[in-house]
Design a protein around this motif. Structure first.
Motif, short mmCIF file in Angstrom:
data_model
loop_
_atom_site.label_atom_id
_atom_site.label_comp_id
_atom_site.label_asym_id
_atom_site.label_seq_id
_atom_site.Cartn_x
_atom_site.Cartn_y
_atom_site.Cartn_z
N TRP A 186 0.83 -1.21 0.00
CA TRP A 186 0.00 0.00 0.00
C TRP A 186 0.86 1.24 0.00
O TRP A 186 1.88 1.32 0.68
N ALA A 187 0.43 2.23 -0.78
CA ALA A 187 1.15 3.49 -0.88
C ALA A 187 0.23 4.63 -0.47
O ALA A 187 -0.92 4.72 -0.92
N HIS A 188 0.73 5.48 0.42
CA HIS A 188 0.01 6.70 0.77
C HIS A 188 0.40 7.74 -0.27
O HIS A 188 1.59 8.02 -0.45
N VAL A 189 -0.59 8.27 -0.99
CA VAL A 189 -0.31 9.14 -2.13
C VAL A 189 -0.98 10.51 -1.97
O VAL A 189 -1.96 10.64 -1.23
N ARG A 190 -0.42 11.47 -2.68
CA ARG A 190 -1.01 12.81 -2.79
C ARG A 190 -1.34 13.04 -4.25
O ARG A 190 -0.51 12.82 -5.12
N LEU A 191 -2.57 13.47 -4.52
CA LEU A 191 -3.00 13.77 -5.88
C LEU A 191 -2.61 15.21 -6.23
O LEU A 191 -2.36 16.02 -5.33
N PRO A 192 -2.59 15.56 -7.52
CA PRO A 192 -2.30 16.95 -7.89
C PRO A 192 -3.24 17.95 -7.22
O PRO A 192 -2.87 19.09 -6.97
N SER A 193 -4.46 17.52 -6.89
CA SER A 193 -5.43 18.38 -6.21
C SER A 193 -5.07 18.62 -4.75
O SER A 193 -5.65 19.49 -4.10
N GLY A 194 -4.13 17.82 -4.22
CA GLY A 194 -3.76 17.92 -2.81
C GLY A 194 -4.41 16.84 -1.96
O GLY A 194 -4.01 16.63 -0.82
N GLN A 195 -5.44 16.17 -2.49
CA GLN A 195 -6.11 15.12 -1.73
C GLN A 195 -5.14 13.97 -1.50
O GLN A 195 -4.31 13.65 -2.34
N ARG A 196 -5.27 13.33 -0.34
CA ARG A 196 -4.40 12.21 0.01
C ARG A 196 -5.25 10.97 0.29
O ARG A 196 -6.40 11.07 0.66
N GLY A 197 -4.62 9.81 0.11
CA GLY A 197 -5.27 8.55 0.41
C GLY A 197 -4.32 7.41 0.13
O GLY A 197 -3.13 7.63 -0.16
N TRP A 198 -4.83 6.21 0.19
CA TRP A 198 -4.03 4.99 0.02
C TRP A 198 -4.47 4.23 -1.22
O TRP A 198 -5.66 4.13 -1.51
N VAL A 199 -3.49 3.69 -1.97
CA VAL A 199 -3.76 2.85 -3.13
C VAL A 199 -2.83 1.64 -3.10
O VAL A 199 -1.78 1.68 -2.46
N SER A 200 -3.23 0.59 -3.80
CA SER A 200 -2.34 -0.56 -3.96
C SER A 200 -1.25 -0.17 -4.95
O SER A 200 -1.54 0.22 -6.08
N SER A 201 0.01 -0.29 -4.54
CA SER A 201 1.12 0.09 -5.41
C SER A 201 1.27 -0.86 -6.59
O SER A 201 1.97 -0.56 -7.55
N SER A 202 0.57 -2.00 -6.56
CA SER A 202 0.60 -2.95 -7.68
C SER A 202 0.03 -2.33 -8.95
O SER A 202 0.28 -2.82 -10.04
N TYR A 203 -0.78 -1.28 -8.80
CA TYR A 203 -1.44 -0.66 -9.93
C TYR A 203 -0.83 0.70 -10.30
O TYR A 203 -1.48 1.53 -10.92
N LEU A 204 0.43 0.89 -9.92
CA LEU A 204 1.14 2.12 -10.26
C LEU A 204 2.33 1.80 -11.14
O LEU A 204 2.91 0.72 -11.04
N GLU A 205 2.69 2.76 -12.00
CA GLU A 205 3.83 2.57 -12.89
C GLU A 205 4.52 3.90 -13.14
O GLU A 205 3.93 4.96 -12.93
N ARG A 206 5.76 3.80 -13.59
CA ARG A 206 6.48 5.01 -13.99
C ARG A 206 5.88 5.49 -15.30
O ARG A 206 5.38 4.71 -16.09
N GLY A 207 5.94 6.78 -15.55
CA GLY A 207 5.41 7.33 -16.78
C GLY A 207 6.20 8.54 -17.20
O GLY A 207 7.14 8.96 -16.53
N ALA A 208 5.82 9.09 -18.31
CA ALA A 208 6.50 10.27 -18.82
C ALA A 208 6.24 11.45 -17.89
O ALA A 208 5.10 11.71 -17.51
N ALA A 209 7.28 12.16 -17.52
CA ALA A 209 7.15 13.30 -16.63
C ALA A 209 6.75 14.56 -17.39
O ALA A 209 6.33 15.53 -16.81
N GLU A 210 6.90 14.55 -18.70
CA GLU A 210 6.60 15.73 -19.47
C GLU A 210 5.11 15.85 -19.75
O GLU A 210 4.38 14.86 -19.79
N VAL A 211 4.65 17.05 -19.94
CA VAL A 211 3.25 17.29 -20.26
C VAL A 211 3.03 16.89 -21.71
O VAL A 211 3.75 17.33 -22.60
N PRO A 212 2.04 16.04 -21.98
CA PRO A 212 1.84 15.61 -23.36
C PRO A 212 1.27 16.72 -24.23
O PRO A 212 0.59 17.61 -23.75
N ALA A 213 1.57 16.63 -25.52
CA ALA A 213 1.01 17.58 -26.49
C ALA A 213 -0.47 17.27 -26.67
O ALA A 213 -0.89 16.13 -26.55
N ILE A 214 -1.23 18.29 -26.97
CA ILE A 214 -2.67 18.10 -27.19
C ILE A 214 -2.89 17.62 -28.62
O ILE A 214 -2.28 18.10 -29.56
N ARG A 215 -3.76 16.64 -28.78
CA ARG A 215 -4.14 16.10 -30.09
C ARG A 215 -5.67 16.19 -30.19
O ARG A 215 -6.36 16.49 -29.23
#
Length: 153
Positions: free
Chosen positions: A63-92
């Motif tokens: 279990w991971a205690h996480v903070r969302l971009p909104s500031g809200q906090r809670g717990w999630v199973s870390s099994s469902y998390l992955e690394r991703g691109a840190a850059e903001v994607p271009a709009i399509r």
């Protein structure tokens, strides 16, 4: 004597700089529950969508205690998390099609379930590419896969 206040400041300071940013993986259910505590017995605060960004503040087993971009906090199973691109994607955008819409699918291929219809001009944020398929976040917030031939930049 001066060392003690410095240690107290360090111990009482937030550890935001140590937080790791990860992203919600695609799940069979199509969402990941954010819970009030580390375990499935705790209340669901909200559902996170695949591609949602979270900052890990601490872990307890799987279990991971996480903070969302909104500031809200809670717990999630870390099994469902992955690394991703840190850059903001271009709009399509969804390009015009012969049938008037483009299917947003649960996976990269026509054999996957249709999650929703998207229409020409709908805004998309690309998240990942697999061959000709793009994982995108639709303007509605829905995340899924669409064929790249029908997406324009």
């Amino acid at each position: 004597m001066r060392l003690v206040p410095l240690i107290l400041v360090l111990l009482l300071s937030p550890v935001g700089a140590l937080a790791q940013t990860l992203y919600v993986k695609q799940t069979e259910e199509g969402y990941l529950n954010l819970r009030s505590g580390p375990g499935t017995v705790h209340d669901v605060l909200l559902r996170l969508s695949p591609g949602d960004r979270v900052d890990i503040e601490e872990t307890l087993g799987i279990w991971a205690h996480v903070r969302l971009p909104s500031g809200q906090r809670g717990w999630v199973s870390s099994s469902y998390l992955e690394r991703g691109a840190a850059e903001v994607p271009a709009i399509r955008f969804v390009a015009p099609t012969t049938v008037g819409y483009l299917n947003l699918r649960a996976g990269p291929g026509t054999g996957h379930a249709v999650l929703r219809r998207m229409y020409p001009g709908d805004r998309l944020a690309p998240l990942e590419r697999r061959g000709d398929w793009l994982r995108v976040r639709h303007v509605s917030g829905a995340v899924g896969w669409a064929h790249g031939d029908y997406i324009t930049g």
